[in-house]
Design a protein around this motif. Structure first.
Motif, PDB file in Angstrom:
ATOM      1  N   ASP A   4     -50.607  30.635  -6.345  1.00 49.87           N
ATOM      2  CA  ASP A   4     -52.365  30.123  -6.449  1.00 49.87           C
ATOM      3  C   ASP A   4     -51.910  28.624  -6.640  1.00 49.87           C
ATOM      4  O   ASP A   4     -50.786  28.017  -7.136  1.00 49.87           O
ATOM      5  CB  ASP A   4     -52.827  30.699  -7.649  1.00 49.87           C
ATOM      6  CG  ASP A   4     -53.024  32.090  -7.730  1.00 49.87           C
ATOM      7  OD1 ASP A   4     -53.271  32.771  -6.506  1.00 49.87           O
ATOM      8  OD2 ASP A   4     -53.444  32.723  -8.517  1.00 49.87           O
ATOM      9  N   GLU A  31     -59.475  24.491   3.057  1.00 53.98           N
ATOM     10  CA  GLU A  31     -59.210  25.467   3.934  1.00 53.98           C
ATOM     11  C   GLU A  31     -59.006  25.257   5.384  1.00 53.98           C
ATOM     12  O   GLU A  31     -57.722  25.806   6.092  1.00 53.98           O
ATOM     13  CB  GLU A  31     -60.426  26.200   3.911  1.00 53.98           C
ATOM     14  CG  GLU A  31     -60.449  27.793   4.504  1.00 53.98           C
ATOM     15  CD  GLU A  31     -61.489  28.447   4.464  1.00 53.98           C
ATOM     16  OE1 GLU A  31     -61.489  29.762   5.041  1.00 53.98           O
ATOM     17  OE2 GLU A  31     -62.208  28.245   3.492  1.00 53.98           O
ATOM     18  N   GLY A  42     -55.201  33.606   0.565  1.00 51.29           N
ATOM     19  CA  GLY A  42     -56.186  34.267   0.188  1.00 51.29           C
ATOM     20  C   GLY A  42     -57.723  33.625  -0.035  1.00 51.29           C
ATOM     21  O   GLY A  42     -57.851  32.746   0.790  1.00 51.29           O
ATOM     22  N   GLU A  43     -58.306  34.004  -1.190  1.00 54.04           N
ATOM     23  CA  GLU A  43     -59.472  33.493  -1.386  1.00 54.04           C
ATOM     24  C   GLU A  43     -59.496  31.773  -1.577  1.00 54.04           C
ATOM     25  O   GLU A  43     -58.497  31.356  -2.408  1.00 54.04           O
ATOM     26  CB  GLU A  43     -60.279  33.973  -2.690  1.00 54.04           C
ATOM     27  CG  GLU A  43     -61.613  33.747  -2.871  1.00 54.04           C
ATOM     28  CD  GLU A  43     -62.233  34.222  -4.055  1.00 54.04           C
ATOM     29  OE1 GLU A  43     -63.334  34.146  -4.248  1.00 54.04           O
ATOM     30  OE2 GLU A  43     -61.429  34.886  -4.823  1.00 54.04           O
ATOM     31  N   LYS A  45     -61.814  28.943  -3.498  1.00 49.66           N
ATOM     32  CA  LYS A  45     -63.038  28.787  -4.647  1.00 49.66           C
ATOM     33  C   LYS A  45     -63.212  27.394  -4.725  1.00 49.66           C
ATOM     34  O   LYS A  45     -62.127  26.698  -5.288  1.00 49.66           O
ATOM     35  CB  LYS A  45     -62.626  29.567  -5.988  1.00 49.66           C
ATOM     36  CG  LYS A  45     -63.617  29.566  -6.771  1.00 49.66           C
ATOM     37  CD  LYS A  45     -64.906  29.956  -6.605  1.00 49.66           C
ATOM     38  CE  LYS A  45     -65.786  30.168  -7.930  1.00 49.66           C
ATOM     39  NZ  LYS A  45     -67.269  30.651  -7.676  1.00 49.66           N
ATOM     40  N   VAL A  57     -57.009  27.852  -4.741  1.00 46.08           N
ATOM     41  CA  VAL A  57     -56.548  28.901  -3.519  1.00 46.08           C
ATOM     42  C   VAL A  57     -55.551  29.976  -4.047  1.00 46.08           C
ATOM     43  O   VAL A  57     -54.722  29.635  -4.605  1.00 46.08           O
ATOM     44  CB  VAL A  57     -55.834  27.996  -2.318  1.00 46.08           C
ATOM     45  CG1 VAL A  57     -55.677  28.840  -1.219  1.00 46.08           C
ATOM     46  CG2 VAL A  57     -56.827  26.839  -1.993  1.00 46.08           C
ATOM     47  N   SER A  58     -56.054  31.110  -3.700  1.00 47.30           N
ATOM     48  CA  SER A  58     -55.130  32.399  -4.346  1.00 47.30           C
ATOM     49  C   SER A  58     -54.284  32.680  -3.239  1.00 47.30           C
ATOM     50  O   SER A  58     -54.574  32.662  -2.074  1.00 47.30           O
ATOM     51  CB  SER A  58     -55.985  33.490  -4.736  1.00 47.30           C
ATOM     52  OG  SER A  58     -56.777  34.107  -3.539  1.00 47.30           O
TER      53      SER A  58
END
Length: 693
Positions: A4, A31, A42-43, A45, A57-58
């Motif tokens: 992460d 992103e 991944g996600e 946020k 950021v995961s």
């Protein structure tokens, strides 16, 4: 191995109206940076509070994937001579890649076999890329004006104080905006004004909450405020009015929200509620409270940024602050009521509308001439329309509007009511500005509708007439909004008005010498309004070619245009539409090539082929069927009825030579096609639905 990632930039208090936008833009920039670096993740946020912007950021990959780089060189035929020796082109290509010719490979392409050089590019470590990605994202934030502080060269929207960057449990070494990255954040300015260590991205939110006293998730903080404000209002038997823009701004002002209820003296309720609400909302960021009937109650709800041990002191402080604000509003209201709107008109002669177009007084005179003409066209009261037009801008020179600019129109309503003006005249004072934005409500009174139309049409003609139409993003007189307002007023109110005629009436109220574009201004303004009409349909999912098919008729009655657009859109969904559109296009092309006039009458005795006889019969039947529908403006039913022509049209083009050598036959067939096309042209130019080749 994926980890992460967390970045937080600590700052002085950020602009509250921009915080949400900055938060989303920062996350979007991160992103896009990761995608540009071809890193898997991944996600994403986003987080934001008054003194920080953060992104988590995961599952971010720890390095880029290795990849093969292939470079193509000269064709093999040109790379070697007849003896198989490499040419200069081959040697140059090899040399540029740091290898010999015999180390090159060959690759088959659509242009033949070519020399190729294949190398492997090692992926970079993610931690080496992150500082640059963060810096670029911050540089691209939508900040109109950046600032410097102290002797620093770095620039940002506010001074920056700390930078946290973690990849997994490790600090990302790097510098951004002159700050060296670390693993510390800071808590609430009052409740926890110290550094807090963050050991991993997963700890971030909870560490700031406890012991940090910061709710860093913007959406969570926003809902906390909504729930608290709602509960506070219920405690005084009222309902809080929570508008999204104020809720967002308050969310951006506090890190640890605590809603508190204060009250003001009931005597202030004699002042127009809008003035009190404006004072509370714009100046103090308070939420107002209403009863079950929507009437203002003498309470306000403030959201503090501290959890006070003595909240009563906080409430009393806010009550002391709001009292003089409301006293000012009450004073302005009582003072303004002593002078009528009619008496204030003289002052409008000192207020410029536009340098070349005169004063606001001149504008009201033009509106007083235009409004009764519009009123007559829709069956409204002409006398009230003229009266409303003369008074509609008088509140601009009142103390109330000078202090609370957002009350223009609203103040006019109360003062017209105080002056004893007819109710519809008073209503028109604030309805003239409706709709203010997309989705806003429309005027309810006829007089308000008339004045809203007249005001916009006068502005459109005036600004186009002096040659200052909108360009790019510049639209100082809000002509785009005015045009959309005209369209909504006419279409949604179902007013059968001709815009060309209305614009001519508006133009004729200006001195001829004032408008440099006098002769062309009507068509310019009309074209501009109709272009906004097209954009409106696109927003509704209606294809551009549907509107263009109707626009080809050069119509200027929006209600009629709207009816036809919906009819053509419905027709375009029918299975027969594509073939009939293509046939119309073919007919249009044939008729356009004729040197003389298009033959109009069909001689039935000259119809030799079965297919042309069948089409003639079908056209005659269709004419009888659709003419009553067209006369009643039932265009959807009319076009649906014409869909039955497809089979006979297809058969005609398959079996009949239109451009026959016999002139009589040729002209007769052209006349038949002209009648076929006229059936559709009565509604729109259906040929424009056919795809371009």
């Amino acid at each position: 191995m994926a980890q992460d990632f967390l970045v937080e930039l600590g700052t002085e208090e950020l602009p509250p109206t921009a915080l949400h936008t900055l938060m989303e833009a920062f996350a979007e920039g991160i992103e896009q940076g990761l995608k540009g670096a071809e890193l898997e993740f991944g996600e994403v946020k986003a987080y934001a509070a008054p003194r920080r912007l953060a992104v988590a950021v995961s599952g971010l990959a720890d390095r880029q994937q290795d990849k093969q780089i292939e470079k193509l060189g000269p064709a093999v035929k040109a790379a070697f001579d007849k003896d198989g020796k490499p040419s200069k082109a081959a040697e140059g290509f090899a040399r540029s890649n740091g290898v010999t010719v015999d180390q090159l490979s060959r690759k088959e392409t659509d242009k033949g076999e070519r020399l190729a050089f294949v190398s492997e590019q090692k992926g970079a470590d993610t931690v080496s890329l992150l500082p640059g990605i963060v810096e670029r994202s911050l540089a691209q934030l939508p900040i109109p004006k950046r600032m410097r502080w102290g002797a620093r060269r770095e620039e940002f929207v506010r001074p920056v104080h700390w930078l946290l960057m973690l990849f997994g449990n490790e600090v990302v070494e790097g510098e951004v905006l002159g700050l060296q990255a670390g693993n510390t954040t800071r808590g609430h300015r009052f409740h926890c004004n110290r550094e807090l260590e963050v050991h991993s991205p997963k700890d971030y939110v909870q560490k700031l909450r406890d012991p940090g006293h910061v709710v860093v998730d913007f959406a969570e903080r926003r809902e906390m405020i909504r729930d608290q404000v709602t509960a506070e209002a219920h405690n005084v038997n009222g309902e809080a009015v929570i508008e999204d823009d104020l809720l967002d701004e308050v969310t951006a002002l506090v890190e640890w929200p605590v809603a508190l209820t204060g009250r003001f003296e009931e005597r202030f309720l004699d002042v127009p509620a809008e003035a009190l609400i404006s004072s509370m909302k714009e100046h103090q960021k308070y939420f107002h409270v209403v009863d079950g009937d929507g009437q203002l109650l003498p309470f306000f709800i403030t959201v503090a940024n501290i959890d006070s041990q003595d909240p009563r002191q906080v409430i009393e402080g806010n009550e002391r602050v709001i009292r003089p604000r409301l006293s000012d509003a009450a004073f302005f209201f009582e003072t303004d009521k002593k002078t009528s709107l009619e008496a204030r008109r003289e002052k409008l002669k000192q207020v410029i509308f536009q340098q070349k177009l005169g004063t606001i007084y001149d504008k009201t005179e033009r509106l007083a001439a235009l409004a009764p003409r519009i009123a007559a066209a829709i069956g409204a009261d002409e006398t009230e329309a003229e009266r409303a037009a003369k008074l509609c801008k008088s509140d601009l020179v009142t103390e109330m509007v000078f202090e609370f600019a957002d009350l223009q129109g609203v103040a006019g309503y109360y003062y017209a009511e105080n002056d004893g003006e007819p109710l519809d005249v008073a209503k028109a004072m604030y309805e003239q500005y409706m709709p203010k934005f997309a989705g806003d409500e429309l005027p309810k009174s006829q007089t308000g509708t008339v004045l809203a139309l007249a005001d916009r049409l006068d502005t459109l003609v005036g600004i186009f007439g002096i040659g200052q139409p909108p360009s790019g993003s510049r639209d100082p007189f809000a002509l785009r909004r005015a045009s959309l307002g005209v369209i909504r007023l006419v279409v949604e109110k179902k007013l059968d008005l001709d815009l060309r005629k209305l614009l001519e009436l508006a133009r004729d109220n200006y001195p001829r010498t004032a408008l440099g574009e006098y002769n062309s201004v009507v068509e310019q303004a009309l074209a501009y309004i109709l272009e906004r009409f097209r954009a409106r349909y696109e927003d509704q999912g209606v294809p551009a070619e549907v509107f263009m098919a109707v626009a080809a008729r050069n119509l200027s009655r929006p209600l009629d245009i709207d009816n036809r657009v919906h009819a053509v859109h419905a027709f375009s969904q029918l299975p027969e539409a594509a073939a009939l559109a293509a046939a119309n296009k073919r007919v249009s092309n044939i008729l356009a090539k004729l040197d003389g006039p298009v033959p109009s009458s069909v001689d039935e005795s000259l119809l030799k082929e079965d297919a042309e006889q069948a089409l003639y019969a079908a056209v005659k039947d269709a004419q009888q069927q659709v003419q009553p529908l067209y006369a009643a403006a039932m265009f959807t039913d009319g076009l649906a009825g014409l869909s039955g022509l497809r089979e006979s049209v297809d058969s005609f083009f398959d079996n009949v030579m239109v451009m026959a050598e016999d002139e009589q036959l040729r002209n007769n067939r052209l006349a038949l096609l002209a009648q076929l096309r006229a059936l559709f042209l009565e509604v729109a130019d259906i040929s424009l639905l056919a795809p371009a080749k």
